[in-house]
Motif scaffolding. Structure first.
Motif, mmCIF file in Angstrom:
data_model
loop_
_atom_site.group_PDB
_atom_site.id
_atom_site.type_symbol
_atom_site.label_atom_id
_atom_site.label_comp_id
_atom_site.label_asym_id
_atom_site.label_seq_id
_atom_site.Cartn_x
_atom_site.Cartn_y
_atom_site.Cartn_z
ATOM 1 N N ASP A 279 -3.781 3.053 -10.116
ATOM 2 C CA ASP A 279 -2.973 2.599 -11.235
ATOM 3 C C ASP A 279 -2.789 3.754 -12.226
ATOM 4 O O ASP A 279 -3.747 4.485 -12.503
ATOM 5 N N PRO A 280 -1.577 3.918 -12.767
ATOM 6 C CA PRO A 280 -1.357 5.015 -13.718
ATOM 7 C C PRO A 280 -1.925 4.754 -15.102
ATOM 8 O O PRO A 280 -1.881 5.636 -15.960
ATOM 9 N N LEU A 281 -2.455 3.532 -15.321
ATOM 10 C CA LEU A 281 -3.048 3.201 -16.624
ATOM 11 C C LEU A 281 -4.507 2.783 -16.422
ATOM 12 O O LEU A 281 -4.895 1.644 -16.686
ATOM 13 N N LEU A 328 3.532 0.297 -6.644
ATOM 14 C CA LEU A 328 4.419 1.448 -6.473
ATOM 15 C C LEU A 328 3.651 2.711 -6.112
ATOM 16 O O LEU A 328 4.245 3.691 -5.631
ATOM 17 N N GLN A 329 2.333 2.709 -6.314
ATOM 18 C CA GLN A 329 1.511 3.872 -5.991
ATOM 19 C C GLN A 329 1.185 3.955 -4.500
ATOM 20 O O GLN A 329 0.680 4.983 -4.032
ATOM 21 N N HIS A 330 1.455 2.890 -3.760
ATOM 22 C CA HIS A 330 1.143 2.892 -2.332
ATOM 23 C C HIS A 330 2.266 3.577 -1.560
ATOM 24 O O HIS A 330 3.442 3.260 -1.751
ATOM 25 N N PRO A 331 1.945 4.535 -0.682
ATOM 26 C CA PRO A 331 3.007 5.264 0.024
ATOM 27 C C PRO A 331 3.860 4.389 0.933
ATOM 28 O O PRO A 331 5.010 4.741 1.235
ATOM 29 N N ASP A 332 3.322 3.253 1.360
ATOM 30 C CA ASP A 332 4.076 2.360 2.240
ATOM 31 C C ASP A 332 4.738 1.210 1.487
ATOM 32 O O ASP A 332 5.150 0.218 2.110
ATOM 33 N N PHE A 333 4.848 1.337 0.170
ATOM 34 C CA PHE A 333 5.492 0.288 -0.612
ATOM 35 C C PHE A 333 6.890 -0.064 -0.089
ATOM 36 O O PHE A 333 7.196 -1.247 0.102
ATOM 37 N N VAL A 355 5.197 3.057 -14.783
ATOM 38 C CA VAL A 355 5.001 4.383 -15.376
ATOM 39 C C VAL A 355 5.501 5.454 -14.422
ATOM 40 O O VAL A 355 6.269 6.343 -14.800
ATOM 41 N N ASP A 356 5.059 5.372 -13.177
ATOM 42 C CA ASP A 356 5.504 6.305 -12.143
ATOM 43 C C ASP A 356 6.414 5.557 -11.174
ATOM 44 O O ASP A 356 5.980 4.611 -10.521
#
Length: 546
Positions: A279-281, A328-333, A355-356
């Motif tokens: 998570d970006p936060l 969204l941080q998962h490469p297979d999203f 955020v990302d």
């Protein structure tokens, strides 16, 4: 006052975009025949019409003739273009069992009541108002509809339209010529008249003459009784078998409540899948993130395919990608989104702080596979964002929202609907109203979430809690299941660590987990009020949320 009935009969698809069920058999008759028989008994109407689209009018003519109703209805071909239909569908998927409270302010009536077509019918019939009915309303209550017609006449000067708080499928909507003309002039769906909008200050219409009140047992029942999904038709078939095919709304609602027959009887109505705990936060004060959550990462995409295929056997399921990290941080999203949509899941949503938003994730959100994204913004200023999230990313998130909205507009795509959310707590209280009104104007939707301690994982907030004073059984465990990235099936999001698993979704089917002993015992203890025996439930502050 001349009031006519219009039965919207789309022979190709439902208001949700599913294949039409008008010809499907229900208790020995086609769904549409049930609807027309009931509408034919509504008193006080000056005419009855079937507005046919997506097929031949001859099909409906033969049905009317076979049912002995040919003299009761006039058939009119409906060739109107429903410009906002795709957007309404994307919004309504999230509240199938409620007549309102959908994103963008849409209601059940917006699914089928085409305003331009209804206005054209009023001109054709030289009528003052129209009772709009979906052809899939095989259980529409004749007495309620008759009372609505009488109510519309009695309050014609005060009520340009008349509705009830009935569950979807049990009542229609009466629109006057004046109401239709105003809605067409403003180019807005009907539902906006029943929702809060900062630019249209008004009291809630349910307190006005426009709302005709009905039996509390019907008003308070949560369920979809429109025969426009396989699941709903199965539920109605069981209710008709027990109560009779002419049963009224009160009898149907009481029976279904007692028998606990609903969308979630065999499988959860909503499933939340965690892809990762990245998570970006990580330092946010509003959710357990970063080092406060075990590291989990989904690697078994075949498990997602199995779950998607199982859920898709029901045509009204919803899947949210969220959990205790940013999907969204998962490469297979992008792949996961595609798997869910290709399997036939009705509604696919995403919960993210946004955020990302890398290019691959951005493209996936705009591909048409995602219906809605809740953006966990939580602040209306840089200072507040920094205070509650421990990160200076406020402008970046707003830029990402603007970027998505611009790209959606360029593609003329109704999806994804953007819903910025804010957690109600002391730190954001001065901004709460401004946040809500700003995003309603900007993107059409916003939501305020109650503060959540996640079973005592976070400290309580200083604001008075929003939960009712008297506790009752948890609503979530009766309709939703949470699938953590490591394979743990959790009863709800309060179980951050997966400490009280109810199954393993990498190895077991959803059906076996949903009806398994762990969840059955949990529900039974909840019903008995034995929360002290359930460590996570005992400290839960979110038991009243759906």
């Amino acid at each position: 006052m001349k009031i006519v009935a219009a039965v919207f009969a789309d022979l190709s698809e439902t208001g949700l975009g599913l294949p039409s069920g008008l010809g499907a058999e229900l208790a020995g008759r086609p769904v549409l025949e049930h609807t027309l028989r009931r509408v034919s008994r509504i008193a006080g109407l000056s005419g009855r019409y079937v507005l046919v689209r997506g097929g031949s009018c001859e099909v409906v003519a033969r049905l009317l003739d076979g049912a002995g109703l040919a003299d009761e209805f006039e058939i009119v071909e409906d060739t109107g273009f429903r410009r906002q239909q795709a957007l309404i569908r994307a919004a309504r998927k999230w509240t199938l069992e409620s007549w309102r409270a959908s994103p963008l302010g849409t209601t059940y009536y917006d699914e089928f009541a085409d305003l331009a077509t209804a206005g054209g019918l009023l001109n054709h019939a030289e009528a003052d108002a129209v009772l709009c009915v979906d052809g899939h309303q095989a259980a529409i209550d004749v007495e309620i509809a008759t009372a609505m017609v009488s109510h519309a006449r009695d309050f014609a000067h005060e009520a340009p339209f008349v509705f009830t708080q009935a569950p979807p499928g049990l009542a229609g909507l009466i629109l006057s010529a004046r109401a239709i003309a105003d809605l067409l002039r403003l180019d807005i769906p009907f539902g906006l008249l029943l929702s809060y909008r900062p630019e249209i200050p008004q009291a809630d219409p349910i307190t006005s003459a426009m709302c005709m009140h009905i039996a509390p047992a019907v008003e308070q029942f949560a369920g979809r009784l429109a025969a426009d999904t396989h699941v709903a038709r199965d539920i109605l078939a069981r209710a008709f078998a027990a109560c009779g095919p002419e049963a009224d709304a009160l009898a149907l609602c009481r029976f279904l409540a007692e028998q606990r027959l609903g969308r979630a009887a065999r499988l959860p109505a909503d499933v939340e899948i965690e892809l990762t705990t990245e998570d970006p936060l990580p330092e946010t004060t509003l959710r357990p993130r970063g080092p406060r959550v075990p590291r989990r990462h989904l690697s078994d995409l075949d498990a997602v395919r199995r779950i998607a295929d199982e859920l898709a056997a029901c045509d009204d399921r919803a899947v949210v990608l969220g959990g205790h990290g940013d999907p969204l941080q998962h490469p297979d999203f992008p792949t996961v989104c595609s798997i869910l949509r290709r399997a036939g899941i009705l509604a696919v949503g995403v919960v993210s702080p946004l955020v990302d938003c890398r290019d691959a994730a951005f493209d996936a959100l705009l591909s048409g596979d995602v219906d809605l994204i809740e953006v966990q913004l939580d602040a209306h200023s840089r200072e507040t964002y920094r205070r509650v999230h421990g990160c200076d990313a406020f402008d970046r998130v707003r830029d990402n929202i603007a970027r998505l909205e611009a790209a959606r507009a360029d593609r003329k795509s109704p999806r994804p609907i953007l819903v910025p959310s804010q957690t109600r707590c002391e730190a954001v209280l001065p901004e709460l109203e401004h946040f809500h009104d700003h995003w309603l104007r900007a993107v059409g939707s916003a939501v305020i979430r109650p503060h959540n301690t996640f079973g005592g994982r976070l400290p309580p907030d200083t604001l008075l809690p929003t939960v009712p004073p008297c506790r009752s059984a948890c609503r979530r465990i009766a309709s939703r299941l949470v699938l953590l990235a490591d394979g743990t099936a959790a009863a709800c999001t309060q179980d951050v660590d997966g400490a009280a698993p109810v199954g393993n979704w990498h190895r077991e089917s959803l059906a076996s987990i949903w009806s398994g002993s762990a969840l059955v015992q949990l529900r039974n203890r909840q019903e008995a009020g034995l929360w002290a025996e359930l460590p996570i439930c005992a400290s839960c502050t979110a038991w009243n949320e759906r």
